[in-house]
Design a protein around this motif. Sequence first.
Motif, mmCIF file in Angstrom:
data_model
loop_
_atom_site.group_PDB
_atom_site.id
_atom_site.type_symbol
_atom_site.label_atom_id
_atom_site.label_comp_id
_atom_site.label_asym_id
_atom_site.label_seq_id
_atom_site.Cartn_x
_atom_site.Cartn_y
_atom_site.Cartn_z
ATOM 1 N N LYS A 24 -6.891 7.657 -53.295
ATOM 2 C CA LYS A 24 -6.579 6.536 -53.827
ATOM 3 C C LYS A 24 -5.242 6.074 -53.163
ATOM 4 O O LYS A 24 -4.309 6.886 -53.094
ATOM 5 N N MET A 25 -5.436 4.786 -52.617
ATOM 6 C CA MET A 25 -4.333 4.199 -52.029
ATOM 7 C C MET A 25 -4.096 2.666 -52.435
ATOM 8 O O MET A 25 -4.848 1.929 -52.716
ATOM 9 N N THR A 26 -2.813 2.397 -52.407
ATOM 10 C CA THR A 26 -2.532 0.927 -52.469
ATOM 11 C C THR A 26 -2.920 0.322 -51.149
ATOM 12 O O THR A 26 -3.037 0.979 -50.190
ATOM 13 N N PHE A 27 -3.119 -1.118 -51.013
ATOM 14 C CA PHE A 27 -3.226 -1.858 -49.975
ATOM 15 C C PHE A 27 -2.240 -1.711 -49.019
ATOM 16 O O PHE A 27 -2.206 -1.707 -47.781
ATOM 17 N N PHE A 28 -0.888 -1.542 -49.755
ATOM 18 C CA PHE A 28 0.128 -1.553 -48.923
ATOM 19 C C PHE A 28 0.441 -0.240 -48.142
ATOM 20 O O PHE A 28 0.624 -0.038 -47.161
ATOM 21 N N GLU A 29 -0.154 0.910 -48.837
ATOM 22 C CA GLU A 29 -0.235 2.179 -47.961
ATOM 23 C C GLU A 29 -1.145 2.322 -46.963
ATOM 24 O O GLU A 29 -0.988 2.600 -45.833
ATOM 25 N N VAL A 30 -2.225 1.479 -47.012
ATOM 26 C CA VAL A 30 -3.321 1.239 -46.211
ATOM 27 C C VAL A 30 -2.501 0.639 -44.799
ATOM 28 O O VAL A 30 -2.804 0.996 -43.774
ATOM 29 N N GLU A 31 -1.763 -0.370 -45.277
ATOM 30 C CA GLU A 31 -1.185 -1.194 -43.976
ATOM 31 C C GLU A 31 -0.103 -0.496 -43.494
ATOM 32 O O GLU A 31 -0.054 -0.550 -42.136
ATOM 33 N N ASP A 32 0.584 0.395 -44.192
ATOM 34 C CA ASP A 32 1.580 1.303 -43.626
ATOM 35 C C ASP A 32 0.932 2.115 -42.660
ATOM 36 O O ASP A 32 1.533 2.402 -41.450
ATOM 37 N N ILE A 33 -0.326 2.731 -42.838
ATOM 38 C CA ILE A 33 -0.887 3.645 -41.771
ATOM 39 C C ILE A 33 -1.131 2.771 -40.760
ATOM 40 O O ILE A 33 -1.365 3.314 -39.686
ATOM 41 N N LEU A 34 -1.923 1.681 -40.853
ATOM 42 C CA LEU A 34 -2.371 0.659 -39.882
ATOM 43 C C LEU A 34 -1.366 -0.031 -38.915
ATOM 44 O O LEU A 34 -1.454 0.103 -37.814
ATOM 45 N N GLY A 35 -0.208 -0.127 -39.298
ATOM 46 C CA GLY A 35 0.972 -0.881 -38.873
ATOM 47 C C GLY A 35 0.706 -2.287 -38.726
ATOM 48 O O GLY A 35 1.478 -3.046 -37.928
ATOM 49 N N PHE A 36 0.009 -2.677 -39.683
ATOM 50 C CA PHE A 36 -0.384 -4.196 -39.918
ATOM 51 C C PHE A 36 -0.662 -4.625 -41.161
ATOM 52 O O PHE A 36 -1.270 -3.781 -41.988
ATOM 53 N N THR A 37 -0.611 -5.896 -41.693
ATOM 54 C CA THR A 37 -0.932 -6.413 -42.744
ATOM 55 C C THR A 37 -2.410 -6.606 -42.663
ATOM 56 O O THR A 37 -3.177 -7.051 -41.778
ATOM 57 N N LEU A 38 -3.119 -6.134 -43.808
ATOM 58 C CA LEU A 38 -4.647 -6.400 -43.885
ATOM 59 C C LEU A 38 -4.830 -7.977 -43.993
ATOM 60 O O LEU A 38 -4.019 -8.660 -44.470
ATOM 61 N N PRO A 39 -5.875 -8.319 -43.418
ATOM 62 C CA PRO A 39 -6.302 -9.839 -43.671
ATOM 63 C C PRO A 39 -6.488 -10.207 -45.144
ATOM 64 O O PRO A 39 -6.644 -9.569 -46.014
ATOM 65 N N LYS A 40 -6.315 -11.630 -45.287
ATOM 66 C CA LYS A 40 -6.411 -12.095 -46.495
ATOM 67 C C LYS A 40 -7.698 -11.739 -47.197
ATOM 68 O O LYS A 40 -7.842 -11.691 -48.383
#
Length: 85
Positions: A24-40
């Motif tokens: 389980k991850m927050t969207f912020f944690e996913v973004e941290d792994i990716l290095g960019f903000t998820l799309p809207k």
Amino acid sequence: MSNRNSKYEPLQNFLKFQKTKSIKMTFFEVEDILGFTLPKSAYEHEAWWDKSDSHTQSFAWKNAHFIAKPNLKEKKVEFVKHIED
């Protein structure tokens, strides 16, 4: 599968090394792994998280043998190990 997911490859690599059946991850944690903000659309539409072959981002978790189960209200996603028959 093709390398259509290169933008999401960091997430794919992260998931490939998970030893648990789900994470389980927050969207912020996913973004941290990716290095960019998820799309809207990731924040607003569950369909963004589908395992459809037409979604470039879904190759990341599909190639790591996971499916995504988002909770848009809480801004979280659970990646669940899924081995296709």
